[in-house]
Design a protein around this motif. Sequence first.
Motif, PDB file in Angstrom:
ATOM      1  N   CYS A 106      53.609  57.338  51.985  1.00  0.00           N
ATOM      2  CA  CYS A 106      53.817  58.275  50.882  1.00  0.00           C
ATOM      3  C   CYS A 106      55.283  58.683  50.811  1.00  0.00           C
ATOM      4  O   CYS A 106      55.969  58.757  51.846  1.00  0.00           O
ATOM      5  CB  CYS A 106      52.937  59.513  51.060  1.00  0.00           C
ATOM      6  SG  CYS A 106      51.168  59.159  51.060  1.00  0.00           S
ATOM      7  N   PRO A 107      55.796  58.991  49.609  1.00  0.00           N
ATOM      8  CA  PRO A 107      57.187  59.453  49.482  1.00  0.00           C
ATOM      9  C   PRO A 107      57.433  60.677  50.352  1.00  0.00           C
ATOM     10  O   PRO A 107      56.624  61.607  50.393  1.00  0.00           O
ATOM     11  CB  PRO A 107      57.296  59.798  47.995  1.00  0.00           C
ATOM     12  CG  PRO A 107      56.250  58.971  47.334  1.00  0.00           C
ATOM     13  CD  PRO A 107      55.110  58.880  48.305  1.00  0.00           C
ATOM     14  N   ASN A 116      41.756  56.599  66.904  1.00  0.00           N
ATOM     15  CA  ASN A 116      42.671  55.697  66.205  1.00  0.00           C
ATOM     16  C   ASN A 116      43.242  56.404  64.983  1.00  0.00           C
ATOM     17  O   ASN A 116      42.636  57.335  64.442  1.00  0.00           O
ATOM     18  CB  ASN A 116      41.940  54.419  65.794  1.00  0.00           C
ATOM     19  CG  ASN A 116      41.570  53.561  66.993  1.00  0.00           C
ATOM     20  OD1 ASN A 116      42.270  53.563  68.015  1.00  0.00           O
ATOM     21  ND2 ASN A 116      40.472  52.838  66.889  1.00  0.00           N
ATOM     22  N   VAL A 117      44.421  55.942  64.556  1.00  0.00           N
ATOM     23  CA  VAL A 117      45.143  56.612  63.469  1.00  0.00           C
ATOM     24  C   VAL A 117      44.248  56.795  62.241  1.00  0.00           C
ATOM     25  O   VAL A 117      43.527  55.877  61.845  1.00  0.00           O
ATOM     26  CB  VAL A 117      46.403  55.816  63.097  1.00  0.00           C
ATOM     27  CG1 VAL A 117      47.079  56.425  61.871  1.00  0.00           C
ATOM     28  CG2 VAL A 117      47.380  55.795  64.267  1.00  0.00           C
ATOM     29  N   VAL A 118      44.325  57.993  61.665  1.00  0.00           N
ATOM     30  CA  VAL A 118      43.524  58.325  60.490  1.00  0.00           C
ATOM     31  C   VAL A 118      44.427  58.327  59.260  1.00  0.00           C
ATOM     32  O   VAL A 118      45.303  59.188  59.138  1.00  0.00           O
ATOM     33  CB  VAL A 118      42.855  59.701  60.643  1.00  0.00           C
ATOM     34  CG1 VAL A 118      42.057  60.056  59.392  1.00  0.00           C
ATOM     35  CG2 VAL A 118      41.965  59.723  61.866  1.00  0.00           C
ATOM     36  N   PRO A 119      44.263  57.367  58.340  1.00  0.00           N
ATOM     37  CA  PRO A 119      45.071  57.386  57.110  1.00  0.00           C
ATOM     38  C   PRO A 119      44.485  58.381  56.108  1.00  0.00           C
ATOM     39  O   PRO A 119      43.262  58.434  55.918  1.00  0.00           O
ATOM     40  CB  PRO A 119      44.951  55.957  56.601  1.00  0.00           C
ATOM     41  CG  PRO A 119      43.646  55.469  57.132  1.00  0.00           C
ATOM     42  CD  PRO A 119      43.393  56.184  58.418  1.00  0.00           C
ATOM     43  N   ILE A 120      45.351  59.180  55.499  1.00  0.00           N
ATOM     44  CA  ILE A 120      44.920  60.061  54.420  1.00  0.00           C
ATOM     45  C   ILE A 120      45.884  59.874  53.251  1.00  0.00           C
ATOM     46  O   ILE A 120      47.043  59.466  53.440  1.00  0.00           O
ATOM     47  CB  ILE A 120      44.852  61.542  54.849  1.00  0.00           C
ATOM     48  CG1 ILE A 120      46.229  62.082  55.204  1.00  0.00           C
ATOM     49  CG2 ILE A 120      43.902  61.728  56.023  1.00  0.00           C
ATOM     50  CD1 ILE A 120      46.217  63.587  55.480  1.00  0.00           C
ATOM     51  N   PRO A 121      45.442  60.158  52.027  1.00  0.00           N
ATOM     52  CA  PRO A 121      46.273  59.884  50.847  1.00  0.00           C
ATOM     53  C   PRO A 121      47.453  60.839  50.730  1.00  0.00           C
ATOM     54  O   PRO A 121      47.620  61.779  51.518  1.00  0.00           O
ATOM     55  CB  PRO A 121      45.286  60.065  49.695  1.00  0.00           C
ATOM     56  CG  PRO A 121      44.239  60.982  50.217  1.00  0.00           C
ATOM     57  CD  PRO A 121      44.096  60.660  51.664  1.00  0.00           C
ATOM     58  N   CYS A 122      48.252  60.598  49.714  1.00  0.00           N
ATOM     59  CA  CYS A 122      49.466  61.396  49.492  1.00  0.00           C
ATOM     60  C   CYS A 122      49.155  62.778  48.934  1.00  0.00           C
ATOM     61  O   CYS A 122      49.975  63.693  49.045  1.00  0.00           O
ATOM     62  CB  CYS A 122      50.421  60.666  48.543  1.00  0.00           C
ATOM     63  SG  CYS A 122      50.851  58.998  49.087  1.00  0.00           S
ATOM     64  N   TRP A 135      46.323  69.832  47.472  1.00  0.00           N
ATOM     65  CA  TRP A 135      47.329  69.746  48.522  1.00  0.00           C
ATOM     66  C   TRP A 135      48.130  68.459  48.336  1.00  0.00           C
ATOM     67  O   TRP A 135      47.705  67.534  47.657  1.00  0.00           O
ATOM     68  CB  TRP A 135      46.689  69.786  49.908  1.00  0.00           C
ATOM     69  CG  TRP A 135      45.631  68.750  50.168  1.00  0.00           C
ATOM     70  CD1 TRP A 135      44.286  68.906  50.065  1.00  0.00           C
ATOM     71  CD2 TRP A 135      45.836  67.384  50.585  1.00  0.00           C
ATOM     72  NE1 TRP A 135      43.623  67.740  50.383  1.00  0.00           N
ATOM     73  CE2 TRP A 135      44.551  66.789  50.713  1.00  0.00           C
ATOM     74  CE3 TRP A 135      46.957  66.612  50.863  1.00  0.00           C
ATOM     75  CZ2 TRP A 135      44.376  65.466  51.098  1.00  0.00           C
ATOM     76  CZ3 TRP A 135      46.787  65.289  51.243  1.00  0.00           C
ATOM     77  CH2 TRP A 135      45.512  64.729  51.361  1.00  0.00           C
ATOM     78  N   THR A 136      49.308  68.423  48.949  1.00  0.00           N
ATOM     79  CA  THR A 136      50.193  67.280  48.803  1.00  0.00           C
ATOM     80  C   THR A 136      51.043  67.122  50.054  1.00  0.00           C
ATOM     81  O   THR A 136      51.257  68.091  50.811  1.00  0.00           O
ATOM     82  CB  THR A 136      51.113  67.463  47.574  1.00  0.00           C
ATOM     83  OG1 THR A 136      52.065  66.382  47.535  1.00  0.00           O
ATOM     84  CG2 THR A 136      51.873  68.767  47.632  1.00  0.00           C
ATOM     85  N   GLY A 196      44.560  71.018  54.215  1.00  0.00           N
ATOM     86  CA  GLY A 196      44.034  69.880  53.458  1.00  0.00           C
ATOM     87  C   GLY A 196      44.110  68.589  54.246  1.00  0.00           C
ATOM     88  O   GLY A 196      43.186  67.756  54.195  1.00  0.00           O
ATOM     89  N   TYR A 197      45.225  68.372  54.986  1.00  0.00           N
ATOM     90  CA  TYR A 197      45.324  67.181  55.835  1.00  0.00           C
ATOM     91  C   TYR A 197      44.173  67.166  56.848  1.00  0.00           C
ATOM     92  O   TYR A 197      43.543  66.119  57.081  1.00  0.00           O
ATOM     93  CB  TYR A 197      46.644  67.145  56.607  1.00  0.00           C
ATOM     94  CG  TYR A 197      47.907  67.362  55.823  1.00  0.00           C
ATOM     95  CD1 TYR A 197      47.988  67.071  54.467  1.00  0.00           C
ATOM     96  CD2 TYR A 197      49.050  67.875  56.452  1.00  0.00           C
ATOM     97  CE1 TYR A 197      49.170  67.280  53.766  1.00  0.00           C
ATOM     98  CE2 TYR A 197      50.223  68.079  55.761  1.00  0.00           C
ATOM     99  CZ  TYR A 197      50.283  67.798  54.415  1.00  0.00           C
ATOM    100  OH  TYR A 197      51.444  68.013  53.730  1.00  0.00           O
ATOM    101  N   ALA A 198      43.933  68.317  57.468  1.00  0.00           N
ATOM    102  CA  ALA A 198      42.881  68.397  58.486  1.00  0.00           C
ATOM    103  C   ALA A 198      41.507  68.141  57.874  1.00  0.00           C
ATOM    104  O   ALA A 198      40.682  67.419  58.451  1.00  0.00           O
ATOM    105  CB  ALA A 198      42.929  69.757  59.177  1.00  0.00           C
ATOM    106  N   ASP A 199      41.262  68.740  56.712  1.00  0.00           N
ATOM    107  CA  ASP A 199      39.969  68.522  56.047  1.00  0.00           C
ATOM    108  C   ASP A 199      39.769  67.047  55.708  1.00  0.00           C
ATOM    109  O   ASP A 199      38.686  66.484  55.906  1.00  0.00           O
ATOM    110  CB  ASP A 199      39.880  69.359  54.772  1.00  0.00           C
ATOM    111  CG  ASP A 199      39.755  70.849  55.046  1.00  0.00           C
ATOM    112  OD1 ASP A 199      39.380  71.212  56.179  1.00  0.00           O
ATOM    113  OD2 ASP A 199      40.040  71.655  54.132  1.00  0.00           O
TER     114      ASP A 199
END
Length: 536
Positions: A182-183, A235-241, A250-251, A262-265
């Motif tokens: 993500c940017p 293992n690594v958890v990918p989440i969107p931008c 959230w962003t 929001g990242y945690a959720d």
Amino acid sequence: MEASLGLRTWALFAVLILLAARVTHTSTGRRLLQAGPQRTLLSGTVIIMDVEYAGRSSRTIVALCRDSGHRVQLRLRSEKMLAGLHTGMRVEATGIWVAGHALDMGAARSQGEPPVLRADAIRDPSRRNSWNPGRGVGAGAAGAGAQAPAGPIVAVMNQLAVGNMRVLFIPIVHQSSSGVYCPGTSKNPLTSAELRDVVFSDTGSSVSKHFNECSFSKTVLTNDSSIAPPSVVVNVVPIPCNGTSWDVKWTVNTCEFEDFNGYADAADQELTRRGVNLGAYPFKVYFLPPNACAWVGLGYIGCDGSYDCRAWVSGSHWGNPQAISHELGHNLFMQHASFLSSNGAFDEYGDGTCQMGTCCENRCLNTPHAWQMGWLNVRHLNGTSLPAAATYNTSMGVQAVSPNLSGIRIVPTWAPGVDPIFVGFRWAVRGDEFLPPSLTRRIHIYTSKISHYRDAQPTVLRASLRVDESWTFVAANLVVRRSSSTSPALAVVQICRRGGLYETAASCAAAVDNNCDGLAGYEDPLCMGFLPPLPT
């Protein structure tokens, strides 16, 4: 008759006005009658968080965890409202919704439900008090206190804070659906395998080694599968931008309350999809990739099991076991370990003898925090066991080796309002192997209000003594002195409560050290005028 009808008409008119003004319950909370912006009443459990920054003071965030699990940030009208609040407390808060304020660099939100409740009053519903804006509610966190005994000197151990830590360590990466970073973010500083080494390594510094060694295996953090369930680095958890949690957007471009929650959720949702039983892990640490969060770490100050317990570590500190252990320490109701110099200079993180203080080398907890966790058996003194003009002579073992002989807690009941004093002996061995030379083989003296294992109070390092040095605590009329010892693994200590600033005829005749200068009777020059000459 006409007068009665008129009164009824006015009464009916007043009722109609109230009905017209009434606002019903909404999903946000109960709206209260008030001119101007509509006020809202929210009920839930208080969560107090501490945000750590490199090179500057920490910041406190107060939130409310509602029964639905939704966390709402509270912006208190006054810092005085923090007094008496503690994590886990059930409260009702009233205020108005306002746009969020940036934690680091984010801008206020304009879409979705306003994420911050500006609280002008907080009330403990279990008490029959009125709305209390600014005075605080209640006392410290609930817990069984280990009070200083009223009689002879005895050793007392606090209730053990936790046995098996059971932590879920969650590395996160911010990626688009096509797998592009993500940017504003970049590659994670460590792989999951490398992070496992930081957390679980048996050599050098690690998070598990801190808890296992410093607690004498009373509090265990391990990935040993024979302990069910073991702590795990997933293992690594990918989440969107960007995304939405509890109808709040959230962003990754900002780092406000709703963002890191929001990242945690989002990570929890992905782990649930993978089949991970989140309920088996009372503690969760989220490792954020390099992004807009400029702090070192962030953690709930206290978790009692009634809500998900969370801590976060920023992208620049994945490889720092002390930073990770520090945030988990907050989850265990520990506050910061500070230092107050003899000239009055205060440093919030200045205690280099404690994991809750100076970054970034691993070391065990200071004496008051170790006692708080239930790791040390500490001798207690008070006004009865240490009367005026009395000296307590004792020896102390090394804290990292001798959990039953290395700590003293003095409750100055003769000096109301003065915090308890803790004394401990530290050496650079076992969990304390990285203590700096200026702090090893020293007697360390602290003050702290800590009274039980869930009492989230800061500690203050006041002095560090070598052999033949002393420290005077004027507020308590107390002198702590260190003498030489025949064994390097033992420290000989005298704790003296002054009966006055000078000697008296009675104290000299009884060979009592009334002014705690380490001398008594004929050995004290101040007694020469009170005693007959020695026979020649």
